[in-house]
Design an enzyme around this catalytic site. Structure first.
Site, PDB file in Angstrom:
ATOM      1  N   HIS A   1      13.311  38.115  70.692  1.00 54.49           N
ATOM      2  CA  HIS A   1      11.991  37.320  70.984  1.00 54.49           C
ATOM      3  C   HIS A   1      10.770  38.474  70.840  1.00 54.49           C
ATOM      4  O   HIS A   1      11.019  39.574  70.807  1.00 54.49           O
ATOM      5  CB  HIS A   1      11.824  36.983  72.522  1.00 54.49           C
ATOM      6  CG  HIS A   1      10.787  35.994  72.749  1.00 54.49           C
ATOM      7  ND1 HIS A   1       9.517  36.307  72.828  1.00 54.49           N
ATOM      8  CD2 HIS A   1      10.666  34.795  72.772  1.00 54.49           C
ATOM      9  CE1 HIS A   1       8.813  35.293  73.023  1.00 54.49           C
ATOM     10  NE2 HIS A   1       9.546  34.287  72.917  1.00 54.49           N
TER      11      HIS A   1
ATOM     12  N   ASP B   1      16.175  29.557  74.938  1.00 51.54           N
ATOM     13  CA  ASP B   1      17.205  28.393  74.111  1.00 51.54           C
ATOM     14  C   ASP B   1      18.522  28.773  74.373  1.00 51.54           C
ATOM     15  O   ASP B   1      19.504  27.954  74.010  1.00 51.54           O
ATOM     16  CB  ASP B   1      16.825  28.578  72.732  1.00 51.54           C
ATOM     17  CG  ASP B   1      15.539  27.858  72.328  1.00 51.54           C
ATOM     18  OD1 ASP B   1      15.025  27.191  73.011  1.00 51.54           O
ATOM     19  OD2 ASP B   1      14.784  28.824  71.523  1.00 51.54           O
TER      20      ASP B   1
HETATM   21  N1  CMC Z   1      20.366  38.196  65.781  1.00 54.11           N
HETATM   22  C1  CMC Z   1      20.405  39.407  65.145  1.00 54.11           C
HETATM   23  N2  CMC Z   1      19.277  40.566  64.909  1.00 54.11           N
HETATM   24  C2  CMC Z   1      18.119  40.111  65.213  1.00 54.11           C
HETATM   25  C3  CMC Z   1      17.972  38.779  66.084  1.00 54.11           C
HETATM   26  C4  CMC Z   1      19.114  37.928  66.361  1.00 54.11           C
HETATM   27  N3  CMC Z   1      18.734  36.919  66.935  1.00 54.11           N
HETATM   28  N4  CMC Z   1      16.808  38.808  66.334  1.00 54.11           N
HETATM   29  C5  CMC Z   1      16.000  39.884  65.991  1.00 54.11           C
HETATM   30  N5  CMC Z   1      16.943  40.761  65.395  1.00 54.11           N
HETATM   31  C6  CMC Z   1      16.770  41.928  64.576  1.00 54.11           C
HETATM   32  C7  CMC Z   1      15.975  41.952  63.210  1.00 54.11           C
HETATM   33  O1  CMC Z   1      16.888  41.571  62.270  1.00 54.11           O
HETATM   34  C8  CMC Z   1      15.271  43.294  63.178  1.00 54.11           C
HETATM   35  O2  CMC Z   1      16.242  44.157  62.938  1.00 54.11           O
HETATM   36  P1  CMC Z   1      15.713  45.485  61.827  1.00 54.11           P
HETATM   37  O3  CMC Z   1      14.692  45.965  62.945  1.00 54.11           O
HETATM   38  O4  CMC Z   1      16.896  46.316  61.817  1.00 54.11           O
HETATM   39  O5  CMC Z   1      15.020  44.999  60.777  1.00 54.11           O
HETATM   40  C9  CMC Z   1      14.823  43.270  64.703  1.00 54.11           C
HETATM   41  O6  CMC Z   1      16.001  42.702  65.400  1.00 54.11           O
HETATM   42  C10 CMC Z   1      13.545  42.700  65.187  1.00 54.11           C
HETATM   43  O7  CMC Z   1      13.254  41.432  64.778  1.00 54.11           O
HETATM   44  P2  CMC Z   1      12.234  40.552  63.899  1.00 54.11           P
HETATM   45  O8  CMC Z   1      12.845  39.700  63.121  1.00 54.11           O
HETATM   46  O9  CMC Z   1      11.218  41.570  63.455  1.00 54.11           O
HETATM   47  O10 CMC Z   1      11.493  39.883  65.196  1.00 54.11           O
HETATM   48  P3  CMC Z   1      10.460  38.726  65.235  1.00 54.11           P
HETATM   49  O11 CMC Z   1       9.590  39.042  66.712  1.00 54.11           O
HETATM   50  O12 CMC Z   1       9.882  38.587  63.790  1.00 54.11           O
HETATM   51  O13 CMC Z   1      11.323  37.353  65.528  1.00 54.11           O
HETATM   52  C11 CMC Z   1      12.608  35.774  66.703  1.00 54.11           C
HETATM   53  C12 CMC Z   1      11.562  36.799  66.790  1.00 54.11           C
HETATM   54  C13 CMC Z   1      12.775  35.015  67.925  1.00 54.11           C
HETATM   55  C14 CMC Z   1      12.197  34.825  65.351  1.00 54.11           C
HETATM   56  C15 CMC Z   1      14.000  36.553  66.585  1.00 54.11           C
HETATM   57  O14 CMC Z   1      14.370  37.332  67.266  1.00 54.11           O
HETATM   58  C16 CMC Z   1      15.088  35.331  65.957  1.00 54.11           C
HETATM   59  O15 CMC Z   1      15.260  35.235  64.656  1.00 54.11           O
HETATM   60  N6  CMC Z   1      16.041  34.776  66.938  1.00 54.11           N
HETATM   61  C17 CMC Z   1      17.054  34.018  66.773  1.00 54.11           C
HETATM   62  C18 CMC Z   1      16.268  32.590  66.724  1.00 54.11           C
HETATM   63  C19 CMC Z   1      16.016  32.151  68.241  1.00 54.11           C
HETATM   64  O16 CMC Z   1      16.665  32.264  69.069  1.00 54.11           O
HETATM   65  N7  CMC Z   1      14.608  31.614  68.267  1.00 54.11           N
HETATM   66  C20 CMC Z   1      14.345  31.431  69.532  1.00 54.11           C
HETATM   67  C21 CMC Z   1      13.107  32.141  70.269  1.00 54.11           C
HETATM   68  S1  CMC Z   1      12.616  31.977  71.821  1.00 54.11           S
HETATM   69  C22 CMC Z   1      11.830  30.529  72.160  1.00 54.11           C
HETATM   70  C23 CMC Z   1      11.414  29.695  71.083  1.00 54.11           C
HETATM   71  O17 CMC Z   1      10.389  29.841  70.364  1.00 54.11           O
HETATM   72  O18 CMC Z   1      12.155  28.660  70.929  1.00 54.11           O
END
Ligand code: CMC
Length: 391
Positions: free
Chosen positions: A269, A326
């Protein structure tokens, strides 16, 4: 134009001030208008929470009765809109239908003057009541069953479940635990400050467009798998793991690999770097609903094992990746009999009061301006058009 701050994804940019929702991502705290989400989920009905978000305080008994009445009066949709459902192809995604229907409400129930306070509050009431009806009707149409009209004697969640599951062959298709759980699920989704869809709602509204248009935009943003679409993708991911023999380690390796775009759905998140308080509630609800139906879903065991392994893995620990809202909600909807492609629609019904509250807050904000970020230009410098036969 001065210095521009480069902040892709707005990780560090406050786009507004807001008195609606407070999140402490380190401690895993979520409050609407000062109330802990657990407290509200335990002690309130969804429409009380909607009232709280939109009006700033919980309703008194009289206010609640008046509000319930008002929502009942507006729960139908124009009969001509029912025609629309008939013409969508059979496999249309319900989120496409929902967003199109939300903006279509602006043609059937237009606001005559944008700034008239009572008119906006009528639009709010209509949306709150009709979006639920639209969601249920779209499901009935998609399975080819006759639609079930809303009833005045049923409360918000019961009314929805009745419209979804009542049919000529089954007239009591839900139990009290399901109604209670749906109520809690909608409450935990009701707002989440400046998330992607709320920012879209504000963005559309900042240009002066009407609330229906803004909500339709919010629904489209929510559809994305990184946002609300994740609840559908979690179940699909768990089903895939199961079909491929239940190899959790393989899935974790894929999620960790930087060569694969795959992410563990329902994990991570932007704001929470600890356990999402909503995920805790959803996990408990999932177990309660299953127990009430005397069911045992092996997908829940798989989900819990996946969670346990991910939380023990340094990759997830170092990055503060925990289950988000989720991760367990889809499993609960599934037990209730809600089909997978409707999960994000459920999220939208829950999130609606938050979108509305923020839209209204924005309209009242004396510092409100059109949402218009800047950019860092990286294209070519000046060029001259070469005549087409010389290119
Ligand atoms: N699986 C594997 N690695 C992950 C995941 C994941 N679900 N989420 C984040 N990371 C890693 C990412 O690759 C990055 O690694 P590094 O620093 O080595 O490059 C690090 O964690 C930070 O991630 P980020 O992409 O910079 O984080 P963000 O704040 O931009 O994205 C997010 C947040 C929710 C989009 C992301 O965690 C994600 O894609 N999660 C999976 C989709 C999901 O479950 N979404 C629902 C969010 S909650 C409520 C809602 O909005 O519905």
């Amino acid at each position: 134009t001065g210095m521009i701050t480069y902040d892709p994804g707005f990780v560090n940019t406050g786009s507004c001030s807001s008195s609606v929702t407070f999140i402490d991502g380190e401690k895993g705290i979520l409050r609407y208008r000062g109330y802990d989400v657990d407290d509200l989920a335990e002690n309130c009905e969804f429409i009380e929470v909607a009232y709280l978000l939109i009006n700033g305080s919980l309703p008194t008994r009289e206010e609640k009765a008046k509000y319930t009445n008002l929502l009942n009066q507006h729960s139908l949709i124009h009969e001509d809109m029912i025609e629309f459902f008939r013409h969508y192809p059979e496999h249309s995604h319900p989120m496409a239908v929902l967003s199109a229907m939300a903006v279509s409400l602006s043609s059937f129930y237009p606001e005559m003057s944008e700034n008239h306070k009572e008119e906006l509050s009528m639009t709010v009431t209509r949306l709150l009541s009709k979006l639920r009806t639209i969601a249920a009707f779209s499901y009935k149409k998609s399975i080819g069953e006759p639609i079930v009209y809303p009833r005045h004697d049923l409360r918000y969640c019961e009314n929805f479940l009745n419209m979804m599951f009542n049919s000529p062959v089954c007239d009591m298709p839900y139990n009290d635990t399901m109604t209670e759980s749906l109520n809690k699920l909608l409450i935990i989704h009701a707002d989440h400050e400046q998330n992607c869809s709320a920012s879209v709602v504000r963005g559309v509204g900042s240009a002066g467009a009407n609330l229906y248009a803004a909500i339709s935009g919010g629904i489209c943003a929510l559809w994305g798998p990184l946002h609300g679409g994740a609840n559908q993708h979690v179940i699909e991911m768990l089903e895939n793991i199961m079909e491929e023999g239940g190899n959790i380690d393989k899935v974790l390796e894929r999620a960790k690999s930087k060569r694969s775009p795959f992410r563990l759905m329902g994990f991570g998140h932007r704001v929470y770097k600890s356990y999402d308080p909503r995920a805790k509630i959803a996990k408990a609800l999932c177990k309660e609903v299953m127990a009430s139906l005397n069911k045992h879903d092996p997908l829940l065991d798989l989900a819990m094992e996946l969670e346990e392994k991910a939380l023990a893995d340094p990759y997830f620990q170092e990055r503060g990746l925990y289950p988000n809202v989720d991760f367990y909600t889809g499993l609960t909807y599934r037990e209730m009999g809600i089909p997978t492609n409707m999960f994000t629609v459920m999220f939208a019904i829950g999130r609606l009061p938050g979108w509305i509250a923020q839209f209204m807050e924005m309209r009242k904000d004396p510092h409100g301006r059109i949402s218009r970020p800047r950019q860092i230009y990286t294209g070519p410098s000046v060029r001259k058009v070469v005549p087409i036969d010389q290119r």
